[in-house]
Design a protein around this motif. Structure first.
Motif, PDB file in Angstrom:
ATOM      1  N   ASN A 277      15.141  -5.649  10.085  1.00  0.00           N
ATOM      2  CA  ASN A 277      14.354  -4.409  10.184  1.00  0.00           C
ATOM      3  C   ASN A 277      12.870  -4.769  10.185  1.00  0.00           C
ATOM      4  O   ASN A 277      12.122  -4.402   9.291  1.00  0.00           O
ATOM      5  CB  ASN A 277      14.714  -3.510   8.980  1.00  0.00           C
ATOM      6  N   PRO A 278      12.427  -5.541  11.228  1.00  0.00           N
ATOM      7  CA  PRO A 278      11.046  -6.049  11.204  1.00  0.00           C
ATOM      8  C   PRO A 278      10.000  -4.955  11.471  1.00  0.00           C
ATOM      9  O   PRO A 278      10.304  -3.969  12.136  1.00  0.00           O
ATOM     10  CB  PRO A 278      11.037  -7.076  12.339  1.00  0.00           C
ATOM     11  N   SER A 279       8.799  -5.159  10.946  1.00  0.00           N
ATOM     12  CA  SER A 279       7.693  -4.271  11.311  1.00  0.00           C
ATOM     13  C   SER A 279       7.281  -4.648  12.742  1.00  0.00           C
ATOM     14  O   SER A 279       7.784  -5.627  13.295  1.00  0.00           O
ATOM     15  CB  SER A 279       6.529  -4.459  10.338  1.00  0.00           C
ATOM     16  N   ALA A 280       6.366  -3.897  13.325  1.00  0.00           N
ATOM     17  CA  ALA A 280       6.013  -4.093  14.741  1.00  0.00           C
ATOM     18  C   ALA A 280       5.597  -5.541  15.024  1.00  0.00           C
ATOM     19  O   ALA A 280       6.017  -6.134  16.026  1.00  0.00           O
ATOM     20  CB  ALA A 280       4.918  -3.119  15.139  1.00  0.00           C
ATOM     21  N   ASP A 281       4.767  -6.140  14.129  1.00  0.00           N
ATOM     22  CA  ASP A 281       4.341  -7.535  14.380  1.00  0.00           C
ATOM     23  C   ASP A 281       4.907  -8.506  13.341  1.00  0.00           C
ATOM     24  O   ASP A 281       4.535  -9.674  13.316  1.00  0.00           O
ATOM     25  CB  ASP A 281       2.809  -7.626  14.432  1.00  0.00           C
TER      26      ASP A 281
ATOM     27  N   LYS B 240       0.816  -1.211   0.000  1.00  0.00           N
ATOM     28  CA  LYS B 240       0.000   0.000   0.000  1.00  0.00           C
ATOM     29  C   LYS B 240       0.858   1.273   0.000  1.00  0.00           C
ATOM     30  O   LYS B 240       0.675   2.142  -0.835  1.00  0.00           O
ATOM     31  CB  LYS B 240      -0.899  -0.009   1.238  1.00  0.00           C
ATOM     32  N   CYS B 241       1.806   1.362   0.943  1.00  0.00           N
ATOM     33  CA  CYS B 241       2.570   2.622   1.036  1.00  0.00           C
ATOM     34  C   CYS B 241       4.022   2.476   0.601  1.00  0.00           C
ATOM     35  O   CYS B 241       4.759   3.463   0.556  1.00  0.00           O
ATOM     36  CB  CYS B 241       2.491   3.198   2.443  1.00  0.00           C
TER      37      CYS B 241
ATOM     38  N   CYS C 183       1.135   1.866   7.888  1.00  0.00           N
ATOM     39  CA  CYS C 183      -0.255   1.992   7.413  1.00  0.00           C
ATOM     40  C   CYS C 183      -1.120   0.769   7.711  1.00  0.00           C
ATOM     41  O   CYS C 183      -2.320   0.781   7.452  1.00  0.00           O
ATOM     42  CB  CYS C 183      -0.270   2.300   5.919  1.00  0.00           C
ATOM     43  N   GLY C 184      -0.532  -0.307   8.251  1.00  0.00           N
ATOM     44  CA  GLY C 184      -1.351  -1.443   8.687  1.00  0.00           C
ATOM     45  C   GLY C 184      -1.634  -2.509   7.640  1.00  0.00           C
ATOM     46  O   GLY C 184      -2.193  -3.567   7.953  1.00  0.00           O
TER      47      GLY C 184
END
Ligand code: AMP
Length: 221
Positions: free
Chosen positions: A143-147, A133-134, A154-155
């Motif tokens: 460099n992981p995303s939060a989860d 999406k973004c 942007c989820g």
């Protein structure tokens, strides 16, 4: 002393960390990043004429024709937000592109070459994730995303780029060595090449690139 405009290019093999370092530097110095790969991926997703033309080349690990790429970059650099400096990520990638860029007279402050061996690149690419999406990029380990599943920004659910498939990665590395690597000498001769060795930890590589940029901005060059 007047602040110098930062006209930067990140150079290196696919997966060396150019895009990530470009994003970090863009935030720090408040200048835009022009990533030809990201522009092309957006065009492919939106199925524009450009996207339809580029998709086949990208999926097979080949380069999109020079004239198409040069046109995209020239148009983007003419926009107002590039007046105070910019960062190029993934362009120029051939001698013809570098020469066409030189002809614009825009010039570059420096080229930062991020060096990473091929074997490490192949391992690294398998963990790469991108937000459809973004466009934000992540890595499952470095460099992981939060989860580690969704984009922190942007989820949206993260995806794997089609051209990060190991076989395509190998072809992209061959393309890099054949078509792009000769540019290192081109910029070395101009005296603007700075080499940074890509580190295991993202923040260690960032510290090295930041040092090189700061030296340019505040040194006596
Ligand atoms: P990247 O995200 O920079 O690795 O680019 C992904 C793909 O987009 C490449 O493998 C090429 O097919 C295409 N591409 C990106 N930048 C360029 C460029 N400067 N010249 C030609 N093809 C490019």
């Amino acid at each position: 002393m007047m602040e110098k405009a930062l006209k930067l290019m990140f150079f290196g093999a696919p997966g060396a960390g150019k895009g990530t370092q470009a994003e970090i530097a863009a935030k720090k110095y408040a200048i835009p990043t022009i990533s030809t790969g990201a522009i092309l991926r957006e065009a492919v997703a939106a199925k524009t004429e450009l996207g339809k033309l580029a998709a086949g080349y990208m999926e097979s690990g080949a380069l999109v024709p020079d004239d198409v790429i040069v046109g995209i970059v020239r148009d983007r650099l003419a926009e107002d937000d590039c007046k105070g400096g910019f960062i190029l990520d993934g362009f120029p990638r051939t001698l013809a592109q570098a020469e066409a860029f030189d002809e614009t007279g825009i010039g570059l402050s420096m080229v930062i070459d991020i060096e990473v061996e091929d074997e490490r690149i192949i391992t690294r690419m398998s963990g790469r994730r991108v937000c459809p999406k973004c466009g934000e990029t992540y890595h499952t380990v470095y460099n992981p995303s939060a989860d580690n599943v969704h984009c922190t920004k942007c989820g949206a659910e993260l995806t794997i780029r089609k051209d990060d498939d190991p076989e395509v990665v190998k072809r992209r590395l061959t393309t890099y060595h054949n078509d792009t690597e000769p540019l290192r000498e081109y910029y070395e001769k101009k005296g603007i090449l700075r080499v940074v060795h890509g580190q295991e930890k993202l923040e260690d590589t960032t510290a090295l690139t930041t040092a090189v940029i700061e030296e340019y901005l505040h040194g006596n060059q």
